[in-house]
Design a protein around this motif. Structure first.
Motif, mmCIF file in Angstrom:
data_model
loop_
_atom_site.group_PDB
_atom_site.id
_atom_site.type_symbol
_atom_site.label_atom_id
_atom_site.label_comp_id
_atom_site.label_asym_id
_atom_site.label_seq_id
_atom_site.Cartn_x
_atom_site.Cartn_y
_atom_site.Cartn_z
ATOM 1 N N LEU A 70 25.076 149.611 76.470
ATOM 2 C CA LEU A 70 24.269 149.390 77.665
ATOM 3 C C LEU A 70 25.124 148.937 78.849
ATOM 4 C CD1 LEU A 70 21.089 147.703 76.168
ATOM 5 C CD2 LEU A 70 21.197 149.883 77.381
ATOM 6 N N THR A 71 26.162 148.177 78.560
ATOM 7 C CA THR A 71 27.081 147.766 79.636
ATOM 8 C C THR A 71 27.692 148.990 80.307
ATOM 9 O OG1 THR A 71 27.601 145.657 78.568
ATOM 10 C CG2 THR A 71 29.197 146.501 80.148
ATOM 11 N N SER A 72 28.127 149.952 79.524
ATOM 12 C CA SER A 72 28.710 151.173 80.081
ATOM 13 C C SER A 72 27.648 152.047 80.738
ATOM 14 C CB SER A 72 29.430 151.960 78.979
ATOM 15 O OG SER A 72 30.451 151.192 78.379
ATOM 16 N N TYR A 73 26.488 152.173 80.095
ATOM 17 C CA TYR A 73 25.448 153.067 80.600
ATOM 18 C C TYR A 73 24.889 152.584 81.933
ATOM 19 C CZ TYR A 73 21.077 155.638 80.954
ATOM 20 O OH TYR A 73 20.055 156.428 81.411
ATOM 21 N N ASN A 74 24.712 151.287 82.094
ATOM 22 C CA ASN A 74 24.082 150.781 83.314
ATOM 23 C C ASN A 74 24.900 151.096 84.564
ATOM 24 O OD1 ASN A 74 22.051 149.840 81.730
ATOM 25 N ND2 ASN A 74 22.360 147.678 82.144
ATOM 26 N N LYS A 75 26.214 151.172 84.421
ATOM 27 C CA LYS A 75 27.024 151.569 85.571
ATOM 28 C C LYS A 75 27.051 153.088 85.713
ATOM 29 C CE LYS A 75 31.591 151.177 85.603
ATOM 30 N NZ LYS A 75 32.944 150.588 85.744
ATOM 31 N N ALA A 76 27.184 153.788 84.591
ATOM 32 C CA ALA A 76 27.239 155.254 84.651
ATOM 33 C C ALA A 76 25.937 155.830 85.208
ATOM 34 C CB ALA A 76 27.510 155.817 83.260
ATOM 35 N N ARG A 77 24.802 155.247 84.841
ATOM 36 C CA ARG A 77 23.517 155.760 85.345
ATOM 37 C C ARG A 77 23.368 155.488 86.833
ATOM 38 N NH1 ARG A 77 20.291 158.373 86.929
ATOM 39 N NH2 ARG A 77 18.252 158.993 86.135
ATOM 40 N N THR B 124 23.731 157.150 93.108
ATOM 41 C CA THR B 124 24.415 156.891 94.370
ATOM 42 C C THR B 124 25.911 156.834 94.136
ATOM 43 O OG1 THR B 124 24.573 155.374 96.264
ATOM 44 C CG2 THR B 124 24.293 154.380 94.103
ATOM 45 N N GLU B 125 26.665 156.982 95.188
ATOM 46 C CA GLU B 125 28.116 156.899 95.082
ATOM 47 C C GLU B 125 28.523 155.438 94.926
ATOM 48 O OE1 GLU B 125 32.132 158.160 97.593
ATOM 49 O OE2 GLU B 125 30.130 158.765 98.282
ATOM 50 N N ILE B 126 29.327 155.150 93.907
ATOM 51 C CA ILE B 126 29.740 153.780 93.643
ATOM 52 C C ILE B 126 31.255 153.707 93.552
ATOM 53 C CG2 ILE B 126 27.606 153.297 92.381
ATOM 54 C CD1 ILE B 126 29.263 153.388 89.803
ATOM 55 N N ASP B 127 31.777 152.509 93.763
ATOM 56 C CA ASP B 127 33.193 152.236 93.575
ATOM 57 C C ASP B 127 33.389 151.750 92.141
ATOM 58 O OD1 ASP B 127 35.819 151.502 93.575
ATOM 59 O OD2 ASP B 127 35.691 150.098 95.255
ATOM 60 N N ASN B 128 34.111 152.520 91.360
ATOM 61 C CA ASN B 128 34.258 152.210 89.937
ATOM 62 C C ASN B 128 34.913 150.860 89.698
ATOM 63 O OD1 ASN B 128 33.953 153.008 87.168
ATOM 64 N ND2 ASN B 128 36.160 153.362 87.089
ATOM 65 N N LYS B 129 35.703 150.388 90.660
ATOM 66 C CA LYS B 129 36.406 149.120 90.498
ATOM 67 C C LYS B 129 35.629 147.934 91.065
ATOM 68 C CE LYS B 129 39.987 151.249 88.749
ATOM 69 N NZ LYS B 129 40.312 151.116 87.312
ATOM 70 N N ALA B 130 34.534 148.193 91.728
ATOM 71 C CA ALA B 130 33.799 147.127 92.411
ATOM 72 C C ALA B 130 32.638 146.611 91.566
ATOM 73 C CB ALA B 130 33.294 147.617 93.766
ATOM 74 N N LEU C 260 32.093 140.879 81.023
ATOM 75 C CA LEU C 260 32.829 141.355 79.849
ATOM 76 C C LEU C 260 33.020 142.866 79.929
ATOM 77 C CD1 LEU C 260 33.963 139.749 77.481
ATOM 78 C CD2 LEU C 260 32.051 140.521 76.099
ATOM 79 N N GLU C 261 34.173 143.297 80.434
ATOM 80 C CA GLU C 261 34.511 144.717 80.495
ATOM 81 C C GLU C 261 34.983 145.194 79.121
ATOM 82 O OE1 GLU C 261 34.139 146.670 82.998
ATOM 83 O OE2 GLU C 261 33.776 145.311 84.685
ATOM 84 N N ARG C 262 35.136 146.499 78.983
ATOM 85 C CA ARG C 262 35.513 147.065 77.691
ATOM 86 C C ARG C 262 36.848 146.536 77.162
ATOM 87 N NH1 ARG C 262 38.438 151.427 75.828
ATOM 88 N NH2 ARG C 262 37.734 152.260 73.819
ATOM 89 N N PRO C 263 37.920 146.472 77.965
ATOM 90 C CA PRO C 263 39.188 145.966 77.411
ATOM 91 C C PRO C 263 39.066 144.552 76.850
ATOM 92 C CG PRO C 263 39.572 147.054 79.512
ATOM 93 C CD PRO C 263 38.087 146.935 79.360
ATOM 94 N N GLN C 264 38.332 143.679 77.556
ATOM 95 C CA GLN C 264 38.190 142.315 77.073
ATOM 96 C C GLN C 264 37.444 142.251 75.742
ATOM 97 O OE1 GLN C 264 37.520 143.140 80.250
ATOM 98 N NE2 GLN C 264 38.857 141.890 81.518
ATOM 99 N N ARG C 265 36.361 143.009 75.634
ATOM 100 C CA ARG C 265 35.576 142.915 74.399
ATOM 101 C C ARG C 265 36.303 143.540 73.209
ATOM 102 N NH1 ARG C 265 32.067 146.435 77.651
ATOM 103 N NH2 ARG C 265 32.049 148.560 76.820
ATOM 104 N N LEU C 266 37.137 144.556 73.452
ATOM 105 C CA LEU C 266 37.894 145.154 72.356
ATOM 106 C C LEU C 266 38.994 144.216 71.864
ATOM 107 C CD1 LEU C 266 38.212 148.892 73.433
ATOM 108 C CD2 LEU C 266 36.700 147.877 71.721
ATOM 109 N N TRP C 267 39.681 143.570 72.795
ATOM 110 C CA TRP C 267 40.732 142.645 72.379
ATOM 111 C C TRP C 267 40.144 141.421 71.681
ATOM 112 C CZ3 TRP C 267 45.324 144.361 71.742
ATOM 113 C CH2 TRP C 267 45.835 145.372 72.564
ATOM 114 N N ILE C 268 38.983 140.958 72.129
ATOM 115 C CA ILE C 268 38.317 139.847 71.443
ATOM 116 C C ILE C 268 37.969 140.254 70.012
ATOM 117 C CG2 ILE C 268 36.199 138.474 71.378
ATOM 118 C CD1 ILE C 268 36.269 138.432 74.432
#
Length: 238
Positions: A158-165, A170-176, A181-189
């Motif tokens: 859902l974390t990934s989907y909510n931004k992708a949807r 609308t046009e979004i800034d992928n870095k903004a 908890l982004e994907r890299p953080q949750r994978l390393w945890i």
């Protein structure tokens, strides 16, 4: 072999797996570095050879960023399949920490080679989801903790989907999207939990609960941000 058994507190089967797996990974990296494309123009004979780092060698190799992305998926899937067999969380955590490095390598190599494409970004995002799902399925199968795995996996998706949807509306800034908890953080945890649960059996279950709670909170953060963005474009005040 005996040294590994004493230091890591593992049996002979796990020690043999460790001795075989990491040399194979090192051989794969060596082949990538050696199998390079020929230069378009030969360098002058009197010119001293330039020293190249690992990223420069990968960028000059006959390997595409999309291939690196797929290699990452193969490594993650292989580690998870082997985990179902050896059931050692320490080996899974250490193997995944190496395999997840390909998530960063593909983007760097794409920029170095000038091969940044829309399909490459799309493929990377799809492969990322499969990597997470394969990892969660393996953990759920071996440890028989499907409710906790479902809680953490749905939060990640859902974390990934909510931004992708939102990007479809609308046009979004992928870095903004400075969310918790982004994907890299949750994978390393998750990898740290796998490494530590060999000594602390309760650690993996506790981390899965924590990941589930934090990822669902992050998904809610993204929902609220997307709501504000879309309502602002629609001219809705509240």
């Amino acid at each position: 072999m005996e040294f590994l058994r004493q230091v890591l507190q593992i049996d002979d089967l796990d020690a043999r797996f460790l001795v075989v797996y990491y040399p194979l990974i090192a051989a794969l990296i060596l082949l990538c570095l050696l199998y390079r494309r020929p230069a378009k123009t030969p360098a002058p004979l009197k010119q001293p050879p330039s020293r190249k780092g690992l990223l420069d060698r990968l960028a000059a190799a006959a390997i595409t960023p999309n291939q690196i992305t797929c290699i990452g998926l193969v490594l993650v899937t292989a580690n998870c399949a082997l985990y179902v067999w050896h059931r050692n969380p320490f080996l899974l955590g250490s193997g995944l920490m190496f395999a997840y490095l390909f998530d960063a390598l593909d983007g760097v190599v794409a920029r170095r080679q000038g091969r940044v494409t829309r399909f490459g970004g799309y493929l990377d995002a799809v492969i990322d989801r499969y990597q997470e799902l394969v990892t969660f399925v393996a953990i759920g199968y071996v440890n028989d903790n499907w409710p906790l795995v479902f809680f953490a996996a749905t939060g990640s998706m859902l974390t990934s989907y909510n931004k992708a949807r939102a990007a479809m509306e609308t046009e979004i800034d992928n870095k903004a999207w400075p969310d918790l908890l982004e994907r890299p953080q949750r994978l390393w945890i998750l990898c740290v939990a796998l490494l530590g649960t060999y000594s602390l059996p309760w650690l993996l279950s506790g981390i899965l609960i924590l990941l589930g709670a934090l990822t669902h909170f992050t998904a809610l953060q993204r929902f609220v941000r997307a709501k504000r963005m879309l309502q602002a474009e629609d001219g809705v005040l509240r």
